[in-house]
Write a protein that holds these residues in place. Structure first.
Motif, mmCIF file in Angstrom:
data_model
loop_
_atom_site.group_PDB
_atom_site.id
_atom_site.type_symbol
_atom_site.label_atom_id
_atom_site.label_comp_id
_atom_site.label_asym_id
_atom_site.label_seq_id
_atom_site.Cartn_x
_atom_site.Cartn_y
_atom_site.Cartn_z
ATOM 1 N N SER A 117 27.584 46.621 43.334
ATOM 2 C CA SER A 117 28.295 47.551 42.470
ATOM 3 C C SER A 117 27.354 48.642 41.974
ATOM 4 O O SER A 117 26.133 48.572 42.157
ATOM 5 C CB SER A 117 28.887 46.807 41.266
ATOM 6 N N THR A 159 27.943 41.018 44.876
ATOM 7 C CA THR A 159 29.054 40.100 45.102
ATOM 8 C C THR A 159 28.990 39.591 46.533
ATOM 9 O O THR A 159 28.861 40.375 47.476
ATOM 10 C CB THR A 159 30.410 40.797 44.864
ATOM 11 N N LEU A 213 40.163 39.276 52.079
ATOM 12 C CA LEU A 213 39.812 40.242 51.042
ATOM 13 C C LEU A 213 40.958 40.439 50.055
ATOM 14 O O LEU A 213 40.726 40.601 48.852
ATOM 15 C CB LEU A 213 39.423 41.573 51.682
ATOM 16 N N ALA A 214 42.196 40.405 50.548
ATOM 17 C CA ALA A 214 43.347 40.521 49.650
ATOM 18 C C ALA A 214 43.382 39.345 48.677
ATOM 19 O O ALA A 214 43.659 39.512 47.479
ATOM 20 C CB ALA A 214 44.642 40.592 50.455
ATOM 21 N N ARG A 263 40.768 37.608 47.708
ATOM 22 C CA ARG A 263 39.655 37.755 46.769
ATOM 23 C C ARG A 263 39.983 38.768 45.674
ATOM 24 O O ARG A 263 39.676 38.549 44.498
ATOM 25 C CB ARG A 263 38.386 38.185 47.516
ATOM 26 N N VAL A 264 40.595 39.887 46.050
ATOM 27 C CA VAL A 264 40.992 40.885 45.050
ATOM 28 C C VAL A 264 41.969 40.271 44.060
ATOM 29 O O VAL A 264 41.866 40.474 42.841
ATOM 30 C CB VAL A 264 41.616 42.123 45.735
ATOM 31 N N ASN A 265 42.916 39.493 44.570
ATOM 32 C CA ASN A 265 43.881 38.833 43.696
ATOM 33 C C ASN A 265 43.180 37.883 42.730
ATOM 34 O O ASN A 265 43.502 37.836 41.535
ATOM 35 C CB ASN A 265 44.903 38.074 44.535
ATOM 36 N N PHE A 276 40.003 38.020 41.681
ATOM 37 C CA PHE A 276 39.186 38.763 40.724
ATOM 38 C C PHE A 276 40.028 39.418 39.634
ATOM 39 O O PHE A 276 39.567 39.592 38.504
ATOM 40 C CB PHE A 276 38.367 39.841 41.440
ATOM 41 N N THR A 277 41.259 39.791 39.969
ATOM 42 C CA THR A 277 42.082 40.532 39.014
ATOM 43 C C THR A 277 43.028 39.655 38.208
ATOM 44 O O THR A 277 43.499 40.080 37.145
ATOM 45 C CB THR A 277 42.907 41.615 39.735
ATOM 46 N N SER A 296 31.785 36.971 41.172
ATOM 47 C CA SER A 296 31.539 38.200 40.415
ATOM 48 C C SER A 296 31.360 37.942 38.925
ATOM 49 O O SER A 296 32.104 38.448 38.081
ATOM 50 C CB SER A 296 32.686 39.204 40.634
#
Length: 238
Positions: free
Chosen positions: A66, A72, A139-140, A142-144, A146-147, A189
């Protein structure tokens, strides 16, 4: 990285399993064979090179950094896999960094040779499409995570992902060797200190048990319930 005499072959790469031996032999000669040492960076984020790398032996890690400098971990790459294909396909800069976790033998193929091989062999093209589709789904997810998940939920999800079923007790799962706290922090993260604090709390609550050479997830159904029954966390190694 230093050049070595190739003693391995692309026949070990899953992407090329359908190719005949003579085609593999020709591709072997069109690669530059190298050895990377453990902890050596193979690809840097935003590097402008477009070569594709095939990991013949060893383990590598995909990482992103980042703006603040936090790293990450996206995934680990095992022998027989490949990386760098996105830059070869679209000509853009590298989207992640690749770090050798162990000593590794690597075959480097130019983007031109890679595209030529993929377009000349429909079965290889299909394998590549399936691989990229799998990465998009990963990746989708992982984004889910993390958010939408709190830190403990992300930690539980990652521990489940890294674990294998305990055949002696179906309610348990084992992570062996026990994960390094800094690596776990990179995967979800957060900070290493936060992982240490959460694992200690989970041990006091009877959710995990630390032992020699392994971390045991004591009650998998309970852990799954705590993260809302995420299917991707249940893919235990057997």
């Amino acid at each position: 990285m230093t050049t070595i005499r190739p003693s391995e072959t692309l026949a070990r790469v899953e992407l090329f399993h359908s190719l005949p031996p003579d085609t593999i032999a020709r591709l072997d000669t069109r690669c530059i064979w190298r050895r990377a040492r453990a902890k050596e960076w193979i690809i840097d984020y935003q590097d402008e090179s477009t070569d594709v790398f095939f990991l013949i032996t060893g383990v590598a890690r995909v990482m992103i950094r980042s703006i603040s400098g936090r790293e990450t971990i996206l995934r680990d790459i095992e022998a027989g896999a490949f990386f760098g294909e996105l830059a070869a396909i679209d000509g853009q800069t590298r989207s992640a960094s690749i770090l050798a976790i162990t000593d590794a033998t690597i075959a480097k193929m130019t983007a031109t040779t890679f595209i030529e091989t993929v377009t000349s062999h429909p079965d290889v093209s299909l394998r590549l499409l399936r691989f990229i589709t799998g990465q998009v789904r990963m990746l989708a997810n992982r984004v889910n995570e993390f958010t939408t998940l709190a830190i403990r939920e992300r930690l539980i999800t990652e521990l489940l992902r890294l674990s294998r079923a305990n055949r002696a007790d179906p309610r348990e799962a084992i992570v062996s060797p026990p994960p390094v706290h800094a690596d776990l922090a990179g995967r979800i993260s957060t900070r290493r200190e936060t992982v240490t604090k959460e694992l200690s709390a989970m041990e006091r609550e009877g959710l995990v048990r630390r032992g020699r050479g392994a971390l045991t997830l004591v009650d998998v159904p309970r852990l799954v319930a705590m993260i809302g029954d995420k299917e991707d966390a249940l893919d235990f190694k057997t």
